[in-house]
Design a protein around this motif. Structure first.
Motif, PDB file in Angstrom:
ATOM      1  N   PRO A  55      37.370  55.047  -7.821  1.00 56.68           N
ATOM      2  CA  PRO A  55      38.307  54.796  -6.537  1.00 56.68           C
ATOM      3  C   PRO A  55      38.455  56.308  -6.060  1.00 56.68           C
ATOM      4  CG  PRO A  55      39.711  54.858  -8.402  1.00 56.68           C
ATOM      5  CD  PRO A  55      38.551  54.732  -8.872  1.00 56.68           C
ATOM      6  N   ASP A  56      38.230  57.242  -6.715  1.00 58.81           N
ATOM      7  CA  ASP A  56      38.343  58.848  -5.971  1.00 58.81           C
ATOM      8  C   ASP A  56      37.392  59.122  -5.023  1.00 58.81           C
ATOM      9  OD1 ASP A  56      40.393  58.764  -8.041  1.00 58.81           O
ATOM     10  OD2 ASP A  56      38.995  59.669  -9.745  1.00 58.81           O
ATOM     11  N   ARG A  69      42.627  56.806   5.921  1.00 62.02           N
ATOM     12  CA  ARG A  69      43.696  55.873   5.658  1.00 62.02           C
ATOM     13  C   ARG A  69      42.858  54.295   5.219  1.00 62.02           C
ATOM     14  NH1 ARG A  69      45.996  58.969  10.093  1.00 62.02           N
ATOM     15  NH2 ARG A  69      45.497  57.387  11.604  1.00 62.02           N
ATOM     16  N   GLN A  72      42.131  54.359   1.943  1.00 61.36           N
ATOM     17  CA  GLN A  72      43.342  54.119   1.082  1.00 61.36           C
ATOM     18  C   GLN A  72      43.535  52.810   0.972  1.00 61.36           C
ATOM     19  OE1 GLN A  72      45.851  57.084   3.233  1.00 61.36           O
ATOM     20  NE2 GLN A  72      46.021  58.337   1.354  1.00 61.36           N
ATOM     21  N   CYS A  76      41.307  53.269  -2.705  1.00 62.02           N
ATOM     22  CA  CYS A  76      40.956  54.419  -2.958  1.00 62.02           C
ATOM     23  C   CYS A  76      42.040  55.612  -3.110  1.00 62.02           C
ATOM     24  CB  CYS A  76      39.924  55.099  -2.196  1.00 62.02           C
ATOM     25  SG  CYS A  76      38.279  53.872  -2.074  1.00 62.02           S
ATOM     26  N   THR A  77      41.844  56.583  -3.733  1.00 57.20           N
ATOM     27  CA  THR A  77      42.512  57.849  -3.551  1.00 57.20           C
ATOM     28  C   THR A  77      41.789  58.907  -3.139  1.00 57.20           C
ATOM     29  OG1 THR A  77      43.714  57.193  -5.880  1.00 57.20           O
ATOM     30  CG2 THR A  77      43.812  59.404  -5.140  1.00 57.20           C
ATOM     31  N   VAL A  78      42.312  59.209  -1.953  1.00 55.44           N
ATOM     32  CA  VAL A  78      41.690  60.061  -1.200  1.00 55.44           C
ATOM     33  C   VAL A  78      42.216  61.482  -0.737  1.00 55.44           C
ATOM     34  CG1 VAL A  78      40.638  60.307   1.385  1.00 55.44           C
ATOM     35  CG2 VAL A  78      40.851  58.169   0.371  1.00 55.44           C
ATOM     36  N   LEU A  79      41.196  62.671  -0.999  1.00 54.22           N
ATOM     37  CA  LEU A  79      41.442  63.959  -0.899  1.00 54.22           C
ATOM     38  C   LEU A  79      40.530  64.305   0.484  1.00 54.22           C
ATOM     39  CD1 LEU A  79      42.737  66.723  -1.532  1.00 54.22           C
ATOM     40  CD2 LEU A  79      40.578  67.231  -2.926  1.00 54.22           C
ATOM     41  N   GLU A  97      46.624  63.665   1.558  1.00 52.49           N
ATOM     42  CA  GLU A  97      46.532  64.880   0.948  1.00 52.49           C
ATOM     43  C   GLU A  97      45.103  65.710   1.688  1.00 52.49           C
ATOM     44  OE1 GLU A  97      45.965  67.146  -3.441  1.00 52.49           O
ATOM     45  OE2 GLU A  97      45.936  65.135  -3.480  1.00 52.49           O
TER      46      GLU A  97
END
Length: 275
Positions: A55-56, A69, A72, A76-79, A97
């Motif tokens: 998910p990263d 978005r 997300q 997913c975890t989004v940077l 973030e």
């Protein structure tokens, strides 16, 4: 009207990624950009997520977070990495973030990701440096996905826009372009992205994807979006108003709305290796 390059007062560079002043011009009205710009096909997002090992996700040139978005929402975890602090501020306000830097200068600090995406932004990244760096921050089996829209309004809208741009901004680099450009030109651009991915030898054979879709716009909706497109972000307000008036009249002649044909293109590949 395909995706537009940006009007420049600096000399036109050989490669888009060299035009840093213009590459960072979209933040002039970041809230408008976030509100007016379209998202991406859900089928594209789902396919990228399904083809990634975890998910990263890292979003290169995340802008206000429109694509981020969607990732997300898909779990997913989004940077985000974004060179324009004004755009980054809007993205943060929407829950993303973000670290402010060009991707070339950004420091990963040893962090790695399952997915690296670039939505409507890769042409502003050095294609050689960026592709190698993406490989380095991807975990083995991770996916790189570069994608963006080709806009194609009907000729009844595109041709008045092109004519007004020639009158109002004859010195613009895009004023001499045809009103409607062949999709083949954009597909060739994504083929070049795929070639750069292949040349690194860090990825499995790249693939090219295509998604066709439509969106209806009212006169006001299109005139809200149009100033966020590349050729108009640095235009003097008087010149911009002249162009918007001409386009507005054209849409009025169609009954006040029109259907936009979109094509979203992608170049994508999976990172090789087991460790």
């Amino acid at each position: 009207m395909p995706t537009l390059s940006r009007e420049q007062s600096e000399p036109s560079p050989a490669e888009p990624h060299e035009a840093r002043r213009t590459a960072e011009s979209f933040g002039v009205d970041a809230p408008r950009y976030d509100q007016a710009r379209p998202g991406y096909p859900e089928a594209l997002v789902a396919r990228i997520v399904a083809g990634s090992p975890g998910p990263d996700a890292l979003d290169i040139g995340c802008g206000t977070g429109i694509a981020a978005r969607q990732f997300q929402a898909a779990g997913c975890t989004v940077l985000g990495v974004e060179p324009d602090a004004r755009m980054a501020d809007v993205a943060r306000a929407r829950g993303l973030e973000v670290e402010v830097a060009t991707f070339e200068a950004w420091q990963s600090a040893g962090r790695t990701f399952d997915t690296v995406v670039a939505a409507q932004s890769w042409h502003w990244v050095d294609p050689v440096v960026g592709t190698v760096k993406a490989a380095h921050v991807l975990r083995p089996g991770g996916r790189l996905a570069i994608f963006g829209h080709v806009y194609e309004p009907p000729a009844e809208v595109a041709e008045p826009f092109a004519a007004a741009l020639r009158r109002a901004a004859p010195d613009s680099p895009i004023s001499g372009q045809p009103a409607r450009r062949p999709l083949d030109l954009y597909q060739a651009g994504y083929a070049k992205f795929a070639d750069k991915i292949r040349e690194t030898e860090h990825f499995n054979a790249p693939e090219q994807w295509r998604f066709d879709w439509e969106q209806s716009y009212t006169r006001d909706q299109w005139l809200d979006l149009l100033p966020t497109t590349g050729g108009l972000t640095q235009l003097h307000p008087d010149r911009l108003a002249e162009i918007l008036d001409a386009v507005g009249d054209a849409i009025d002649s169609l009954g006040g709305r029109f259907t936009m044909n979109y094509t979203t293109l992608a170049a994508t590949a999976v990172r090789v290796g087991t460790s």
